[in-house]
Write a protein that holds these residues in place. Structure first.
Motif, short mmCIF file in Angstrom:
data_model
loop_
_atom_site.label_atom_id
_atom_site.label_comp_id
_atom_site.label_asym_id
_atom_site.label_seq_id
_atom_site.Cartn_x
_atom_site.Cartn_y
_atom_site.Cartn_z
N ARG A 34 -1.69 -3.49 -1.36
CA ARG A 34 -1.15 -4.60 -2.15
C ARG A 34 -1.35 -5.92 -1.43
O ARG A 34 -0.88 -6.96 -1.87
CB ARG A 34 0.34 -4.35 -2.36
CG ARG A 34 0.81 -4.67 -3.73
CD ARG A 34 2.26 -4.41 -3.96
NE ARG A 34 3.02 -4.15 -2.76
CZ ARG A 34 4.17 -3.48 -2.73
NH1 ARG A 34 4.69 -3.04 -3.83
NH2 ARG A 34 4.81 -3.28 -1.61
N ASN A 35 -2.02 -5.87 -0.28
CA ASN A 35 -2.30 -7.07 0.53
C ASN A 35 -1.04 -7.71 1.09
O ASN A 35 -1.01 -8.92 1.30
CB ASN A 35 -3.10 -8.11 -0.24
CG ASN A 35 -4.53 -7.70 -0.43
OD1 ASN A 35 -5.11 -7.04 0.42
ND2 ASN A 35 -5.09 -8.07 -1.56
N GLU A 36 0.00 -6.94 1.33
CA GLU A 36 1.23 -7.48 1.91
C GLU A 36 1.26 -7.30 3.41
O GLU A 36 2.20 -7.70 4.06
CB GLU A 36 2.46 -6.83 1.30
CG GLU A 36 2.69 -7.24 -0.12
CD GLU A 36 3.98 -6.66 -0.66
OE1 GLU A 36 4.71 -6.02 0.08
OE2 GLU A 36 4.23 -6.86 -1.86
N ALA A 86 3.35 1.99 4.31
CA ALA A 86 2.48 1.02 4.99
C ALA A 86 1.12 0.94 4.30
O ALA A 86 0.56 -0.15 4.14
CB ALA A 86 2.32 1.41 6.46
N ILE A 87 0.60 2.07 3.88
CA ILE A 87 -0.68 2.08 3.16
C ILE A 87 -0.53 1.32 1.84
O ILE A 87 -1.39 0.53 1.46
CB ILE A 87 -1.16 3.52 2.91
CG1 ILE A 87 -1.48 4.22 4.23
CG2 ILE A 87 -2.35 3.57 1.95
CD1 ILE A 87 -2.61 3.57 5.03
N LEU A 88 0.59 1.54 1.15
CA LEU A 88 0.83 0.81 -0.11
C LEU A 88 0.87 -0.69 0.12
O LEU A 88 0.30 -1.46 -0.66
CB LEU A 88 2.13 1.30 -0.77
CG LEU A 88 2.09 2.70 -1.35
CD1 LEU A 88 3.49 3.16 -1.75
CD2 LEU A 88 1.14 2.76 -2.54
N ARG A 89 1.54 -1.12 1.19
CA ARG A 89 1.59 -2.56 1.50
C ARG A 89 0.18 -3.10 1.77
O ARG A 89 -0.17 -4.18 1.32
CB ARG A 89 2.49 -2.82 2.70
CG ARG A 89 3.95 -2.87 2.36
CD ARG A 89 4.78 -3.49 3.48
NE ARG A 89 4.58 -2.83 4.76
CZ ARG A 89 5.29 -1.79 5.20
NH1 ARG A 89 6.25 -1.28 4.47
NH2 ARG A 89 5.04 -1.26 6.38
N THR A 98 -9.04 -1.52 -10.95
CA THR A 98 -9.95 -1.56 -9.82
C THR A 98 -9.76 -0.29 -9.00
O THR A 98 -8.71 0.37 -9.09
CB THR A 98 -9.66 -2.77 -8.92
OG1 THR A 98 -8.35 -2.61 -8.34
CG2 THR A 98 -9.73 -4.08 -9.69
N PRO A 99 -10.75 0.08 -8.20
CA PRO A 99 -10.57 1.26 -7.33
C PRO A 99 -9.34 1.12 -6.43
O PRO A 99 -8.62 2.08 -6.19
CB PRO A 99 -11.86 1.30 -6.51
CG PRO A 99 -12.87 0.64 -7.38
CD PRO A 99 -12.10 -0.44 -8.12
N ARG A 100 -9.08 -0.08 -5.96
CA ARG A 100 -7.91 -0.33 -5.11
C ARG A 100 -6.62 -0.06 -5.89
O ARG A 100 -5.67 0.51 -5.36
CB ARG A 100 -7.95 -1.76 -4.59
CG ARG A 100 -6.94 -2.06 -3.53
CD ARG A 100 -7.13 -3.51 -3.04
NE ARG A 100 -6.33 -3.75 -1.89
CZ ARG A 100 -6.80 -3.90 -0.66
NH1 ARG A 100 -8.08 -3.85 -0.44
NH2 ARG A 100 -5.98 -4.13 0.34
N ALA A 101 -6.56 -0.47 -7.14
CA ALA A 101 -5.38 -0.24 -7.98
C ALA A 101 -5.19 1.24 -8.24
O ALA A 101 -4.05 1.74 -8.26
CB ALA A 101 -5.49 -1.01 -9.29
N VAL A 102 -6.29 1.95 -8.43
CA VAL A 102 -6.20 3.40 -8.63
C VAL A 102 -5.67 4.07 -7.36
O VAL A 102 -4.79 4.93 -7.43
CB VAL A 102 -7.57 3.98 -9.04
CG1 VAL A 102 -7.54 5.51 -9.06
CG2 VAL A 102 -7.99 3.45 -10.40
N GLU A 103 -6.19 3.66 -6.20
CA GLU A 103 -5.70 4.20 -4.93
C GLU A 103 -4.21 3.93 -4.78
O GLU A 103 -3.45 4.81 -4.38
CB GLU A 103 -6.45 3.58 -3.75
CG GLU A 103 -7.86 4.06 -3.58
CD GLU A 103 -8.60 3.34 -2.47
OE1 GLU A 103 -8.13 2.28 -2.00
OE2 GLU A 103 -9.66 3.85 -2.06
N TYR A 104 -3.81 2.71 -5.09
CA TYR A 104 -2.40 2.35 -4.99
C TYR A 104 -1.55 3.27 -5.86
O TYR A 104 -0.52 3.79 -5.41
CB TYR A 104 -2.19 0.88 -5.41
CG TYR A 104 -0.76 0.45 -5.26
CD1 TYR A 104 -0.32 -0.15 -4.09
CD2 TYR A 104 0.16 0.64 -6.30
CE1 TYR A 104 1.02 -0.54 -3.93
CE2 TYR A 104 1.48 0.27 -6.15
CZ TYR A 104 1.90 -0.32 -4.97
OH TYR A 104 3.22 -0.69 -4.83
#
Length: 125
Positions: free
Chosen positions: A119-121, A113-116, A20-26
């Motif tokens: 990852r929806n944490e 913080a962006i990674l969290r 997903t685009p979110r996974a790529v960003e991560y």
């Protein structure tokens, strides 16, 4: 191979999952953060590596700022403004790190913080 077999193969489910685009960003943020962390550890022996990692981090934040500045970005305006602010802060702080007057830790904390958030944490900035 006959036409029937070729057709089945062409329309079969892909064997590799698409990110997903979110996974790529991560993945991108995680890679840049790892480079920063690793470069910080060896900064006395290899300052060029630190400078390169900071440059990559600046490119990342420039891209993020450009994305949230785009009117078609669907994030809430407050989140967009916060990301833009973080981009500006990160670039200013990075210059201070390179000058030897600031610690790299805030850059790592922001990226983490962006990674969290990705990852929806936790809530996004």
């Amino acid at each position: 191979m006959n036409a029937h077999a070729l057709a089945q193969r062409a329309y079969a489910s892909p064997t590799t999952a698409t990110k997903t685009p979110r996974a790529v960003e991560y993945d991108v943020v995680a890679r840049v953060t790892h480079e920063l962390r690793s470069a910080e550890i060896s900064k006395k022996e290899n300052f060029a590596r630190l400078a390169e990692a900071i440059h990559r981090n600046n490119r990342l934040w420039t891209t993020l700022a450009a994305n949230v500045a785009d009117e078609s970005n669907e994030l809430p305006n407050q989140v967009r403004a916060q990301i833009f602010y973080l981009a500006e802060f990160s670039k200013r702080h990075a210059a201070q790190v390179l000058a030897g007057v600031a610690d790299i830790r805030p850059l790592l904390e922001i990226n983490t913080a962006i990674l969290r958030g990705l990852r929806n944490e936790g809530s996004t900035p």
